[in-house]
Design an enzyme around this catalytic site. Structure first.
Site, PDB file in Angstrom:
ATOM      1  N   HIS A 283       7.286  55.223  58.350  1.00  0.00           N
ATOM      2  CA  HIS A 283       8.608  54.849  58.868  1.00  0.00           C
ATOM      3  C   HIS A 283       8.632  53.330  58.847  1.00  0.00           C
ATOM      4  O   HIS A 283       7.847  52.697  59.561  1.00  0.00           O
ATOM      5  CB  HIS A 283       8.805  55.381  60.285  1.00  0.00           C
ATOM      6  CG  HIS A 283       8.688  56.873  60.357  1.00  0.00           C
ATOM      7  ND1 HIS A 283       9.781  57.702  60.254  1.00  0.00           N
ATOM      8  CD2 HIS A 283       7.603  57.684  60.457  1.00  0.00           C
ATOM      9  CE1 HIS A 283       9.369  58.964  60.313  1.00  0.00           C
ATOM     10  NE2 HIS A 283       8.049  58.983  60.438  1.00  0.00           N
TER      11      HIS A 283
ATOM     12  N   HIS B  43       4.203  58.819  53.776  1.00  0.00           N
ATOM     13  CA  HIS B  43       4.812  59.053  55.092  1.00  0.00           C
ATOM     14  C   HIS B  43       4.652  57.794  55.945  1.00  0.00           C
ATOM     15  O   HIS B  43       3.624  57.569  56.568  1.00  0.00           O
ATOM     16  CB  HIS B  43       4.130  60.267  55.746  1.00  0.00           C
ATOM     17  CG  HIS B  43       4.682  60.654  57.074  1.00  0.00           C
ATOM     18  ND1 HIS B  43       4.426  61.867  57.662  1.00  0.00           N
ATOM     19  CD2 HIS B  43       5.476  59.993  57.956  1.00  0.00           C
ATOM     20  CE1 HIS B  43       5.028  61.944  58.830  1.00  0.00           C
ATOM     21  NE2 HIS B  43       5.663  60.809  59.044  1.00  0.00           N
TER      22      HIS B  43
ATOM     23  N   GLU C 229       4.544  68.940  63.806  1.00  0.00           N
ATOM     24  CA  GLU C 229       3.822  67.800  64.403  1.00  0.00           C
ATOM     25  C   GLU C 229       3.608  68.184  65.858  1.00  0.00           C
ATOM     26  O   GLU C 229       2.503  68.487  66.280  1.00  0.00           O
ATOM     27  CB  GLU C 229       4.663  66.524  64.271  1.00  0.00           C
ATOM     28  CG  GLU C 229       4.025  65.292  64.932  1.00  0.00           C
ATOM     29  CD  GLU C 229       4.957  64.058  64.939  1.00  0.00           C
ATOM     30  OE1 GLU C 229       6.187  64.214  64.788  1.00  0.00           O
ATOM     31  OE2 GLU C 229       4.423  62.937  65.131  1.00  0.00           O
TER      32      GLU C 229
ATOM     33  N   ASP D 170       2.222  56.718  59.114  1.00  0.00           N
ATOM     34  CA  ASP D 170       3.359  57.071  59.981  1.00  0.00           C
ATOM     35  C   ASP D 170       4.052  55.822  60.553  1.00  0.00           C
ATOM     36  O   ASP D 170       5.076  55.407  60.016  1.00  0.00           O
ATOM     37  CB  ASP D 170       2.886  58.018  61.097  1.00  0.00           C
ATOM     38  CG  ASP D 170       3.974  58.936  61.622  1.00  0.00           C
ATOM     39  OD1 ASP D 170       5.092  58.936  61.075  1.00  0.00           O
ATOM     40  OD2 ASP D 170       3.702  59.686  62.586  1.00  0.00           O
ATOM     41  N   ASP D 171       3.506  55.254  61.628  1.00  0.00           N
ATOM     42  CA  ASP D 171       4.094  54.063  62.273  1.00  0.00           C
ATOM     43  C   ASP D 171       2.958  53.092  62.586  1.00  0.00           C
ATOM     44  O   ASP D 171       2.525  52.973  63.736  1.00  0.00           O
ATOM     45  CB  ASP D 171       4.803  54.473  63.570  1.00  0.00           C
ATOM     46  CG  ASP D 171       5.931  55.452  63.321  1.00  0.00           C
ATOM     47  OD1 ASP D 171       7.010  55.019  62.897  1.00  0.00           O
ATOM     48  OD2 ASP D 171       5.717  56.668  63.529  1.00  0.00           O
TER      49      ASP D 171
ATOM     50  N   HIS E 100       9.888  66.450  58.593  1.00  0.00           N
ATOM     51  CA  HIS E 100       8.818  66.544  59.577  1.00  0.00           C
ATOM     52  C   HIS E 100       8.867  67.968  60.147  1.00  0.00           C
ATOM     53  O   HIS E 100       9.951  68.451  60.517  1.00  0.00           O
ATOM     54  CB  HIS E 100       9.055  65.579  60.727  1.00  0.00           C
ATOM     55  CG  HIS E 100       8.750  64.137  60.422  1.00  0.00           C
ATOM     56  ND1 HIS E 100       9.256  63.479  59.337  1.00  0.00           N
ATOM     57  CD2 HIS E 100       7.981  63.242  61.098  1.00  0.00           C
ATOM     58  CE1 HIS E 100       8.810  62.224  59.369  1.00  0.00           C
ATOM     59  NE2 HIS E 100       8.028  62.052  60.419  1.00  0.00           N
TER      60      HIS E 100
HETATM   61  N1  ADE Z   1       9.998  58.686  63.805  1.00  0.00           N
HETATM   62  C1  ADE Z   1       9.089  57.724  63.670  1.00  0.00           C
HETATM   63  N2  ADE Z   1       7.855  58.239  63.780  1.00  0.00           N
HETATM   64  C2  ADE Z   1       7.982  59.568  63.976  1.00  0.00           C
HETATM   65  C3  ADE Z   1       7.091  60.649  64.144  1.00  0.00           C
HETATM   66  N3  ADE Z   1       5.768  60.484  64.159  1.00  0.00           N
HETATM   67  N4  ADE Z   1       7.594  61.879  64.331  1.00  0.00           N
HETATM   68  C4  ADE Z   1       8.905  62.064  64.344  1.00  0.00           C
HETATM   69  N5  ADE Z   1       9.786  61.086  64.189  1.00  0.00           N
HETATM   70  C5  ADE Z   1       9.332  59.844  63.999  1.00  0.00           C
HETATM   71 ZN    ZN Z   2       6.694  60.469  60.744  1.00  0.00          ZN
END
Ligand code: ADE
Ligand code: ZN
Length: 331
Positions: free
Chosen positions: A16, A14, A197, A275-276, A194
């Site tokens: 992005h 996971h 969350e 994630d990011d 997703h």
């Molecule tokens: N796009 C990038 N990061 C995300 C996240 N944590 N939740 C939903 N969309 C995303």
């Molecule tokens: Zn994500």
């Protein structure tokens, strides 16, 4: 422990790729492409990364990616991440990418996919890092737009390991995307989404019932519904949990409050992910380390989480066996 976590062969399910854009590369690409940024310096970018929730992050995330214009930019973005990830013991990365965010800026799908795919091939050769591509749909955009993108991706269907569903969750239930996911299923493309969350446990149930997903990204709010937890456990449905992301986006207040111990206790199939990473203050190693410190996890627990990710990753059987052997040699 730090050394053990670095050496652990980690598969990241996971991520992005646009969220791996570090401020240094953002500035370099802005200069290369003549794109104006609303930041005076690299430090100012990092200072701006204080979020109240998912939406406040998404605003900066979509703004940051405005510097990505050519296939070379997407190649550089992915290679930059692969090199950093490889240096911290990541052996496999599944990249979500957001075509609609690029199409809206006039960047063609082929530019994005060809740039990313070239980086995936080079990472395999140079870094012994395998990868998979997940084309994600923005759930806060109309479902017909997602369907058009899926059709437009026809020349690339063979290259996609899965489709995904991301962006602002509140008010955009999985139900909205039933037809798109049905179409992907008919095409033989795997599906992830997703759910849970920021959105409720009911969205996780919908993703299972209506989208026929093979894993849930995040999913931490399943704990609000014990029957759903039991269902996820019985199905051995993987949850791709992102601990530092959940702290940064205030899904939980502090890492110590993260529900990972309860999720583990419930017998769920969990994986740890970043994630990011450029926005949330750490990659795979930092996510594992933060959890190990907060919850006092043993080497056996860390090995179990890393094993889960390798077992459910989109990868060919030979690669899976090779990585499992490497993992077991640490036990
Ligand atoms: N796009 C990038 N990061 C995300 C996240 N944590 N939740 C939903 N969309 C995303
Ligand atoms: Zn994500």
């Amino acid at each position: 422990m730090q050394d053990f976590i670095t050496r652990l062969p980690k598969a990241e399910l996971h991520l992005h790729i646009e969220g791996s854009l570090e401020p240094e590369l953002m500035f370099a690409l802005a200069e290369r492409n003549g794109v104006a940024l609303p930041y005076a310096s690299i430090e100012a970018v990092r200072e701006a990364y204080q979020f109240d929730d998912l939406q406040s992050f998404l605003v900066l995330y979509y703004q940051g990616m405005s510097v990505l214009r050519t296939a070379e930019d997407f190649f550089d973005l992915a290679m930059d991440y692969f090199r950093r990830a490889s240096a911290e013991g990541v052996v496999h990365v599944e990249l979500h990418f957001d075509p609609q965010a690029h199409l809206a800026r006039g960047i063609e799908l082929g530019v994005v996919i060809e740039g990313l795919a070239r980086a995936c091939r080079l990472a395999s050769r140079e870094l012994d890092l395998s990868s998979a591509l997940i084309m994600a749909f923005l759930r806060d955009r109309p479902a017909d737009e997602a369907m058009q993108v899926l059709e437009r991706a026809a020349p690339y269907w063979e290259m996609l390991d899965a489709i995904g569903l991301d962006s602002a969750e509140h008010g955009h239930p999985p139900q909205k995307f039933v037809e798109v996911f049905e179409r992907a299923r008919a095409l033989g493309i795997a599906r992830v989404a997703h759910a849970g969350e920021e959105g409720p446990a009911a969205y996780i149930a919908q993703a299972l019932d209506l989208l026929d997903v093979c894993r849930i990204d995040h999913g931490v709010r399943c704990l609000e519904d014990p029957a759903l937890v039991e269902r996820l456990r019985a199905l051995r449905m993987p949850l791709t949990v992102c601990p530092l992301s959940n702290v940064k986006l205030k899904v939980v207040e502090r890492i110590d409050d993260h529900p990972l111990p309860q999720l583990l206790e419930a017998g769920l199939l969990l994986t740890i992910n970043s994630d990011d990473p450029a926005y949330f203050g750490g990659g795979m190693r930092d996510n594992f380390l933060a959890c190990q410190r907060a919850f006092g996890w043993s080497e056996a627990t860390l090995l179990g989480l890393a094993r889960n990710a390798i077992e459910v990753a989109f990868m060919d059987p030979a690669r899976r066996s090779e990585l499992l052997v490497r993992l077991e040699s640490m036990a």
